[in-house]
Design a protein around this motif. Structure first.
Motif, short mmCIF file in Angstrom:
data_model
loop_
_atom_site.label_atom_id
_atom_site.label_comp_id
_atom_site.label_asym_id
_atom_site.label_seq_id
_atom_site.Cartn_x
_atom_site.Cartn_y
_atom_site.Cartn_z
N PRO A 676 -47.57 -15.19 -18.29
CA PRO A 676 -48.72 -15.86 -17.69
C PRO A 676 -49.42 -14.96 -16.69
CG PRO A 676 -46.70 -16.65 -16.69
CD PRO A 676 -46.29 -15.74 -17.81
N LEU A 677 -50.71 -15.16 -16.55
CA LEU A 677 -51.53 -14.29 -15.72
C LEU A 677 -51.10 -14.35 -14.26
CD1 LEU A 677 -54.05 -12.46 -15.47
CD2 LEU A 677 -55.36 -14.55 -15.05
N ASP A 678 -50.92 -13.17 -13.67
CA ASP A 678 -50.67 -13.04 -12.24
C ASP A 678 -52.03 -12.81 -11.57
OD1 ASP A 678 -50.07 -12.29 -9.66
OD2 ASP A 678 -48.35 -11.03 -10.22
N LEU A 679 -52.55 -13.84 -10.89
CA LEU A 679 -53.88 -13.76 -10.31
C LEU A 679 -53.97 -12.67 -9.25
CD1 LEU A 679 -56.73 -14.86 -10.26
CD2 LEU A 679 -55.98 -16.59 -8.60
N LYS A 680 -52.87 -12.44 -8.52
CA LYS A 680 -52.88 -11.37 -7.51
C LYS A 680 -53.10 -10.02 -8.18
CE LYS A 680 -49.74 -13.71 -4.28
NZ LYS A 680 -48.43 -13.61 -3.58
N ALA A 681 -52.35 -9.78 -9.26
CA ALA A 681 -52.49 -8.50 -9.95
C ALA A 681 -53.88 -8.34 -10.53
CB ALA A 681 -51.44 -8.39 -11.05
N LEU A 682 -54.43 -9.42 -11.11
CA LEU A 682 -55.77 -9.35 -11.68
C LEU A 682 -56.81 -9.11 -10.59
CD1 LEU A 682 -57.71 -9.58 -14.05
CD2 LEU A 682 -57.70 -12.06 -13.75
N SER A 683 -56.63 -9.77 -9.43
CA SER A 683 -57.60 -9.61 -8.35
C SER A 683 -57.63 -8.18 -7.85
CB SER A 683 -57.25 -10.57 -7.20
OG SER A 683 -57.33 -11.91 -7.63
N LEU A 684 -56.46 -7.54 -7.78
CA LEU A 684 -56.42 -6.14 -7.35
C LEU A 684 -57.16 -5.23 -8.33
CD1 LEU A 684 -52.73 -5.89 -6.08
CD2 LEU A 684 -54.82 -5.85 -4.70
N LEU A 685 -57.03 -5.54 -9.64
CA LEU A 685 -57.74 -4.73 -10.63
C LEU A 685 -59.24 -4.95 -10.57
CD1 LEU A 685 -55.44 -5.17 -13.79
CD2 LEU A 685 -55.46 -3.29 -12.14
N LEU A 686 -59.67 -6.16 -10.18
CA LEU A 686 -61.10 -6.48 -10.16
C LEU A 686 -61.77 -6.08 -8.85
CD1 LEU A 686 -61.08 -10.01 -11.84
CD2 LEU A 686 -61.58 -7.80 -12.89
N ALA A 687 -60.97 -5.83 -7.80
CA ALA A 687 -61.56 -5.52 -6.50
C ALA A 687 -62.50 -4.32 -6.56
CB ALA A 687 -60.46 -5.31 -5.47
N PRO A 688 -62.12 -3.20 -7.18
CA PRO A 688 -63.07 -2.06 -7.24
C PRO A 688 -64.34 -2.40 -8.01
CG PRO A 688 -60.83 -1.36 -7.78
CD PRO A 688 -60.83 -2.86 -7.78
N VAL A 689 -64.21 -3.27 -9.01
CA VAL A 689 -65.38 -3.65 -9.81
C VAL A 689 -66.36 -4.43 -8.95
CG1 VAL A 689 -66.17 -4.96 -11.81
CG2 VAL A 689 -64.04 -3.65 -11.92
N ALA A 690 -65.82 -5.35 -8.14
CA ALA A 690 -66.68 -6.21 -7.33
C ALA A 690 -67.33 -5.46 -6.18
CB ALA A 690 -65.87 -7.39 -6.79
N SER A 691 -66.60 -4.46 -5.62
CA SER A 691 -67.10 -3.79 -4.42
C SER A 691 -67.71 -2.43 -4.69
CB SER A 691 -65.95 -3.62 -3.41
OG SER A 691 -64.90 -2.85 -3.99
N GLY A 692 -67.46 -1.86 -5.86
CA GLY A 692 -67.93 -0.52 -6.15
C GLY A 692 -69.36 -0.48 -6.62
N PRO A 693 -69.82 0.75 -6.95
CA PRO A 693 -71.22 0.94 -7.39
C PRO A 693 -71.54 0.18 -8.65
CG PRO A 693 -70.16 3.03 -6.86
CD PRO A 693 -69.11 2.00 -6.82
N LYS A 694 -70.48 -0.05 -9.49
CA LYS A 694 -70.78 -0.68 -10.78
C LYS A 694 -71.05 -2.17 -10.64
CE LYS A 694 -67.04 0.88 -12.82
NZ LYS A 694 -66.05 1.13 -13.88
N ALA A 695 -70.95 -2.69 -9.40
CA ALA A 695 -71.16 -4.13 -9.24
C ALA A 695 -72.61 -4.51 -9.49
CB ALA A 695 -70.74 -4.56 -7.84
N ALA A 696 -73.53 -3.58 -9.24
CA ALA A 696 -74.95 -3.88 -9.47
C ALA A 696 -75.25 -3.89 -10.94
CB ALA A 696 -75.81 -2.84 -8.75
N GLN A 697 -75.86 -4.95 -11.44
CA GLN A 697 -76.15 -5.07 -12.87
C GLN A 697 -77.62 -5.35 -13.07
OE1 GLN A 697 -73.53 -8.17 -14.13
NE2 GLN A 697 -71.75 -6.88 -14.17
#
Length: 697
Positions: A676-697
């Motif tokens: 089953p999905l570990d939300l903590k682990a997923l959140s850590l993987l998504l953090a750079p996506v949300a805060s990095g340059p690639k967040a702008a779409q």
């Protein structure tokens, strides 16, 4: 009906047939003289037809009951008749053979070309032939046959075919061959016997009526201190045979001399050259005339290695039976352990559906989280055992503090300890100063498994004590409980895979029997050891863990994983979720939506390709086992698109072995998460996506 009865019946039928033929003959004479009318002629014809039918029935009955194979062929060599004996002898049914060449049954191999020529000449000149030949059956089998061939003709004497009556005389040939071989062997035996005996590993000995050896073969020299000739004519005292064995041996010899019957025995002997050996022996009477035993031949064989192998096979068979028993127990226990957390999860779902107040919702969420952690822990232990068994588990070594290991282990095991209302005592309270070189996660798992074991095997409101100390070069952790204890004869089993030292109905939290096995293997991978002790049933258990300590220098402290609440907000970053389990996909979308991400959900691989092209997500979370198009193939296709080269691809699967992770990496995935999905682990993987340059779409 027996054979005499059938013969009598045939005789009666033959007599009646002859009477009918006589009557028909008389009528025929009268017809020729013009002395009968048309009605009498019709009666005569009917009589002849009846006689012919009876004759045919009688012939068929006789042929069918013949033990010899009866076969008839026409002038073209095609089968027109075969009886039941022929079917049996050649292994082919009449329905399959009739109308086919004789080779459908067999081919003839002549012993000599002259035999074949003689058969053809006699059959041509005399109408019959009798002789022997080899028949090769259609299935390749061979039989020796004694055959009689008789030419078949019609009423005008014109040849119509051939009748073949064959008898299988293979047994006679085999007996003759055996006799000839025996005679040849007899001629060679005297010459070869001496060579055979002299070089045989068996010990041959011939005894006279005084029970003294007349002959002893050289094989005895392998075990004794003297040449074989030394034993001839000696008593057992002179050869050093123990009194008890000598008495038993002499009694056997006397019995063979008196009865003339073969005897067998088994005995053990401490030999000067080979130590203790085990033997089997046969004692065979030898006679020059009937009823008089002149000597006894003994043949002894060393069966020590065979007995050892038999004993090892018995042990191995017992081990396999025990392993099979443990497997059955494990499967039953696994079902039990999986149902345990699923039951409260199901109850919690129903409660959340019925109750609306925040307090109840929070309590049921906590219940689901605890039981979900139990399920994940169970699956992780199983996977760890598999990895260790295959040698694929790697330790991520770092310098860690024993006190930190114990603290984290207590946090992990606290729900189970609290559920049992146990008192947990840590003596002394872990303080800095004892350090290890090891994998923090695995060492925490080891201590937590010991604590879980104590909590499971201790009745409610028990006491669990944890002691940490430095003992010379070792860091020591001791976990003691006031639980059900372990019987002395079961102590060696507790670290074996799937071991269940207690299956009483009073204790229903025994687990899968892999926790302690995992402890032992992980500790050994760290160069340590683990031991168990118990004063007996009902008197608690005591586990001691020893690991190599290291110098107390600067310690690298690992940062704790961020919680889902601490993760960076999504900032509207687009995420594609593809999973054929709709509940899993929709619930994940709800969670990510709460974190600020914009989600698109599809339920198969084809739709994932189209949706990705339409919304151009920053992240795609793909289940691997989807219909129409598997997740790994979706990843390969997306990696082939220029616009998707920078997309973060996350595999989500129930499979989490190293091989599975390797395959997803080869397919183009950046990360691999296990259900089953570990939300903590997923959140850590998504953090750079949300805060990095690639967040702008």
């Amino acid at each position: 009906m027996g054979k005499p009865g059938r013969e009598a019946q045939h005789a009666r039928e033959l007599a009646a047939l002859r009477m009918q033929l006589d009557e028909a003959e008389q009528t025929l004479q009268a017809i020729r003289k013009g002395e009968v009318d048309a009605l009498v002629v019709d009666d005569a014809v009917y009589t002849l037809d009846s006689a012919n039918a009876a004759s045919n029935r009688l012939r068929s009955d006789v042929l069918a009951q013949m033990k010899d194979a009866v076969v008839a062929v026409d002038l073209d060599g095609r089968l027109i008749f075969l009886n039941a004996a022929a079917e049996s002898q050649y292994g082919v049914t009449a329905s399959a053979a009739l109308g086919h060449p004789l080779e459908q049954l067999y081919r003839v191999r002549w012993y000599d070309d002259a035999d074949r020529a003689r058969c053809e000449a006699e059959l041509r000149d005399q109408g019959s032939w009798r002789g022997e030949s080899l028949h090769i059956r259609a299935d390749g089998g061979e039989l020796h046959a004694e055959s009689t061939l008789t030419a078949l003709t019609d009423s005008d004497g014109v040849a119509t075919g051939c009748l073949i009556v064959s008898r299988d005389i293979s047994e006679r040939y085999r007996a003759a061959a055996t006799l000839q071989e025996a005679m040849r062997e007899l001629a060679r035996s005297q010459q070869e016997f001496s060579t055979l005996v002299e070089n045989s590993p068996f010990i041959f000995a011939r005894f006279d009526r005084a029970l003294r050896p007349l002959y002893v073969s050289p094989a005895i020299e392998k075990y004794g201190a003297w040449p074989a000739s030394h034993y001839v004519g000696k008593t057992h005292q002179e050869t050093g045979v123990p009194e008890a064995l000598a008495a038993e041996w002499q009694a056997l010899l006397l019995g063979v001399f008196e009865s003339g019957q073969v005897a067998s025995t088994r005995f053990s002997l401490a030999t000067p050259a080979q130590g203790l050996r085990h033997f089997e022996a046969k004692l065979i009477p030898e006679s020059s005339q009937p009823g008089v035993v002149n000597s006894v031949l003994s043949i002894a064989s060393d069966v020590t290695e065979r007995e050892t192998a038999d004993r090892e096979r018995r042990f191995a068979a017992e081990a396999l039976r025990e392993a099979d028993r443990r497997k059955d127990v494990f499967i039953a226990t696994l079902a039990h352990e999986l149902r345990n957390p699923l039951a409260p999860i199901g109850n919690a779902v129903e409660i959340m559906r019925m109750a609306r107040d925040a307090q109840t919702q929070a309590a049921t969420r906590g219940m689901i989280e605890r039981q979900l952690r139990q399920l994940v822990h169970l699956v992780d232990d199983l996977l760890d055992v598999s990895r260790i068994s295959q040698g694929k588990l790697e330790l991520r070594r770092e310098r860690v503090e024993l006190a930190a290991v114990v603290r984290h282990a207590v946090e992990t095991s606290r729900p189970l300890i609290d559920a049992g209302r146990h008192e947990l005592v840590i003596e002394p309270v872990p303080v800095p100063g004892i350090f290890l070189e090891g994998d923090m996660t695995r060492l925490t798992q080891v201590v937590a498994n010991l604590l879980n074991n104590a909590a499971k095997y201790t009745p409610s409101e028990g006491r669990i004590t944890v002691t940490t100390l430095r003992d010379g070069a070792d860091a020591v952790v001791r976990v003691a409980d006031s639980g059900i204890g372990i019987a002395a004869d079961r102590l060696p089993e507790v670290f074996e895979m799937f071991a269940q030292v207690d299956r009483t109905s009073a204790r229903t939290q025994g687990g899968l029997g892999i926790g302690l096995a995992l402890v032992k293997r992980l500790v050994e991978m760290h160069g340590g050891s683990v031991a168990v002790a118990s004063a007996g049933p009902g008197r608690g258990s005591y586990f001691e863990l020893r690991l190599p300590a290291v110098a107390s220098t600067v310690v690298s402290v690992r940062a704790a994983s961020s919680s889902a609440a601490d993760a960076a907000p999504g900032n509207g970053s687009r995420i594609l979720i593809a999973d054929d389990n709709r509940d899993s996909a929709d619930s994940m979308a709800m969670m990510l939506g709460m974190l600020g991400f914009e989600t698109t959900v599809v339920y198969d691989g084809d739709d994932a390709i189209h949706a990705a092209a339409a919304v151009r997500p920053r992240v795609a979370i793909l289940d691997l086992g989807m219909p129409r198009l598997a997740g790994d193939e979706v990843a390969r296709r997306l990696r082939g698109e220029a616009w998707a080269k920078d997309m973060v691809l996350i595999a989500l699967s129930g499979w989490g072995r190293d091989d599975d992770r390797k395959k997803t990496a080869e397919a183009g995935f950046d990360h691999h998460l296990v259900k089953p999905l570990d939300l903590k682990a997923l959140s850590l993987l998504l953090a750079p996506v949300a805060s990095g340059p690639k967040a702008a779409q």
